[in-house]
Design a protein around this motif. Sequence first.
Motif, short mmCIF file in Angstrom:
data_model
loop_
_atom_site.label_atom_id
_atom_site.label_comp_id
_atom_site.label_asym_id
_atom_site.label_seq_id
_atom_site.Cartn_x
_atom_site.Cartn_y
_atom_site.Cartn_z
N ALA A 1 -14.23 4.56 -16.14
CA ALA A 1 -15.24 5.22 -16.96
C ALA A 1 -14.89 5.14 -18.45
CB ALA A 1 -15.39 6.68 -16.53
N ASP A 2 -13.61 5.33 -18.81
CA ASP A 2 -13.27 5.39 -20.25
C ASP A 2 -12.92 4.03 -20.85
OD1 ASP A 2 -10.67 4.83 -19.50
OD2 ASP A 2 -9.98 6.90 -19.71
N GLY A 3 -13.06 2.96 -20.09
CA GLY A 3 -12.92 1.62 -20.66
C GLY A 3 -11.49 1.07 -20.66
N ARG A 4 -10.50 1.87 -20.15
CA ARG A 4 -9.11 1.37 -20.14
C ARG A 4 -8.96 0.22 -19.15
NH1 ARG A 4 -5.40 5.60 -18.43
NH2 ARG A 4 -7.23 6.75 -17.71
N ALA A 5 -9.76 0.25 -18.10
CA ALA A 5 -9.66 -0.80 -17.08
C ALA A 5 -10.03 -2.15 -17.66
CB ALA A 5 -10.57 -0.46 -15.91
N ILE A 6 -11.13 -2.19 -18.40
CA ILE A 6 -11.57 -3.47 -18.96
C ILE A 6 -10.57 -3.98 -20.02
CG2 ILE A 6 -13.11 -2.49 -20.75
CD1 ILE A 6 -14.05 -5.48 -18.61
N ALA A 7 -9.93 -3.02 -20.73
CA ALA A 7 -8.93 -3.41 -21.73
C ALA A 7 -7.71 -4.04 -21.04
CB ALA A 7 -8.50 -2.18 -22.54
N LEU A 8 -7.32 -3.44 -19.92
CA LEU A 8 -6.18 -3.97 -19.16
C LEU A 8 -6.51 -5.38 -18.63
CD1 LEU A 8 -3.41 -3.61 -17.77
CD2 LEU A 8 -4.63 -2.64 -15.82
N VAL A 9 -7.73 -5.53 -18.13
CA VAL A 9 -8.15 -6.82 -17.59
C VAL A 9 -8.02 -7.91 -18.67
CG1 VAL A 9 -10.20 -8.12 -16.85
CG2 VAL A 9 -9.65 -5.94 -15.77
N GLN A 10 -8.46 -7.56 -19.88
CA GLN A 10 -8.38 -8.55 -20.98
C GLN A 10 -6.92 -8.87 -21.33
OE1 GLN A 10 -10.83 -6.48 -23.80
NE2 GLN A 10 -12.73 -7.30 -22.94
N ARG A 11 -6.09 -7.82 -21.27
CA ARG A 11 -4.67 -8.02 -21.60
C ARG A 11 -4.00 -8.89 -20.54
NH1 ARG A 11 -3.79 -2.88 -22.53
NH2 ARG A 11 -2.34 -2.38 -20.84
N VAL A 12 -4.28 -8.60 -19.28
CA VAL A 12 -3.65 -9.34 -18.17
C VAL A 12 -4.11 -10.80 -18.17
CG1 VAL A 12 -3.55 -9.53 -15.65
CG2 VAL A 12 -3.23 -7.32 -16.73
N ALA A 13 -5.39 -11.01 -18.49
CA ALA A 13 -5.94 -12.38 -18.47
C ALA A 13 -5.20 -13.29 -19.44
CB ALA A 13 -7.43 -12.32 -18.81
N ALA A 14 -4.58 -12.70 -20.47
CA ALA A 14 -3.89 -13.51 -21.47
C ALA A 14 -2.42 -13.74 -21.12
CB ALA A 14 -4.00 -12.80 -22.83
N LEU A 15 -1.94 -13.13 -20.04
CA LEU A 15 -0.51 -13.27 -19.69
C LEU A 15 -0.24 -14.63 -19.05
CD1 LEU A 15 0.23 -9.74 -18.11
CD2 LEU A 15 0.98 -10.59 -20.35
N PRO A 16 0.98 -15.17 -19.25
CA PRO A 16 1.33 -16.44 -18.62
C PRO A 16 1.36 -16.28 -17.09
CG PRO A 16 3.07 -15.68 -20.12
CD PRO A 16 2.03 -14.63 -20.11
N GLY A 17 0.95 -17.36 -16.39
CA GLY A 17 0.97 -17.36 -14.93
C GLY A 17 -0.34 -16.87 -14.33
N VAL A 18 -1.27 -16.42 -15.19
CA VAL A 18 -2.56 -15.91 -14.67
C VAL A 18 -3.60 -17.03 -14.74
CG1 VAL A 18 -4.45 -14.28 -15.05
CG2 VAL A 18 -2.08 -13.54 -15.33
N ALA A 19 -4.23 -17.36 -13.60
CA ALA A 19 -5.27 -18.39 -13.58
C ALA A 19 -6.62 -17.79 -13.97
CB ALA A 19 -5.37 -19.02 -12.19
#
Lengths: 219, 295
Positions: free
Chosen positions: B133-151
Amino acid sequence: MIETHHLSKLYSRGLHALRDLTITVAKGEFVFLTGPSGAGKSTFLRLLLLQERPSEGDIVVNGHDLSKLSRREIQEYRRGIGFVFQDFKLIPNRTVLQNISFVPEVLGVPVAQQRRKAFQVLKWVGLQHRMSAYPHDLSGGEQQRVAIARAVASEPVLLLADEPTGNLDPDLSLEIMNLLREINSGGTTVLVATHDRELIRLVGRRTITLDQGRVVEVA
Amino acid sequence: MRALDYALREGWASLWRSRGSGAFAILAITLAMIALGILLLVTWNVERLLAEWSSAAEFSVFLRDDASSEQRGEIEATIDRSGVMEQRQYVSKGEALARFRREFTELASLAEGFEDNPFPASLEVRVRPEAEADGRAIALVQRVAALPGVADVRYDREWLARLSSGLAAVRGAGLALSLVLALAAAVTVASVVRLGLNARRDELEIMQLVGSPIAFIRGPFVAEGVLQGGCGALMALGALWLGFAAVNLWWGAGLAMMLEDRSLQFLPVQLSTALVAGGMVVGGAGGFAASRHAV
């Protein structure tokens, strides 16, 4: 009880129903208002009931200046007036008792009190045995007695009757007049509009004669 | 209180006297309330399901085949530290293939003929409702998508948003339709009540001449409208319940499968009561409009 000052009623077609009428009826008085058809008798009663407004002049009834009454005050004013019409104006789908208790009912009187009062006045007009009948089961005289009973059920200070014997034979007419006289003897002011000269003669009370909207005789 | 008692008694008596024409008014209110009831039923169920789906939100982090165990560890640590996660599960390539074969048996042959297992390993993360609801989930998703090893990261909330906006459009159109029908029903009630009013002109004249309070004169007509509205709304509620039961009987199993084992529910007591009250308001408005001709 009733005072009018230079009262006139002019209808839109230029017809003067009443012209410059100045009349006084004392409290507790029984007065006839007579005159030929179109003299203005019924118009005068309608003005007293506030069914219509005068074109000119003032009416004061029991201390109320009728021109100054608000809607709520009109309702309160009317609660002090009883009325009897030539065509009885009974409610066809209500019994005699219901017709009489209708007035106290719509004035918010408790049911037991309504019934007691209705029966009392019905007994007074001698129709207690017809209390479950419907208006169409009654003769003209009986219907008018019911109408009178209804009019007095709210213990009015003023009773207005517009040709109350117009549909009745002479004997019944006298009977109705006797009821009205009895009401008057209890202190109620009674004003009866009628063109029946013979009846007026028999009852013998003060009579105001109208013709073409003017007072032509007070006797 | 006496005025209310008188209004209800007279209103009911009048409704009974004019039951033929009154039936039309009740039918009109029934139709309007059925339209409104269907709208409520659909929107309430969809909103409920949306809330359930939103609270059960999860995202999948697909790992590259060449992702090292250190990279996977860093990804898991980022997720764990975020405070967004409610539950996390690692799905290996082998488990992903097995799951595909199990859940899509008719498509299982598509996974044959590959030299290697074509399904990537993934991390399935169940998100806390408040983080969604507060948007932290979408922020985490964006952060994780930029990590090495993530397709890739799949966090498909768009369909929920689309469904939500579609629902708003349906609600708008449905409300407009219901308002038109309610207005038509109120006009019908007003016409029917006015017929009864005209039949009682003598009575009304007497009431006015004896100085009856306005509440006594107009009250019975408003009460008659309210009673017509209430009857119409109750009939609508009954019809809706029958329709709902029929839908559940014929398509219940298919719907449950489509909705991931979630079932449709009938309107709760509060909404059912509100629907009946709405019918009474519509009827009362018609009665009130008609009663203006009584004085």
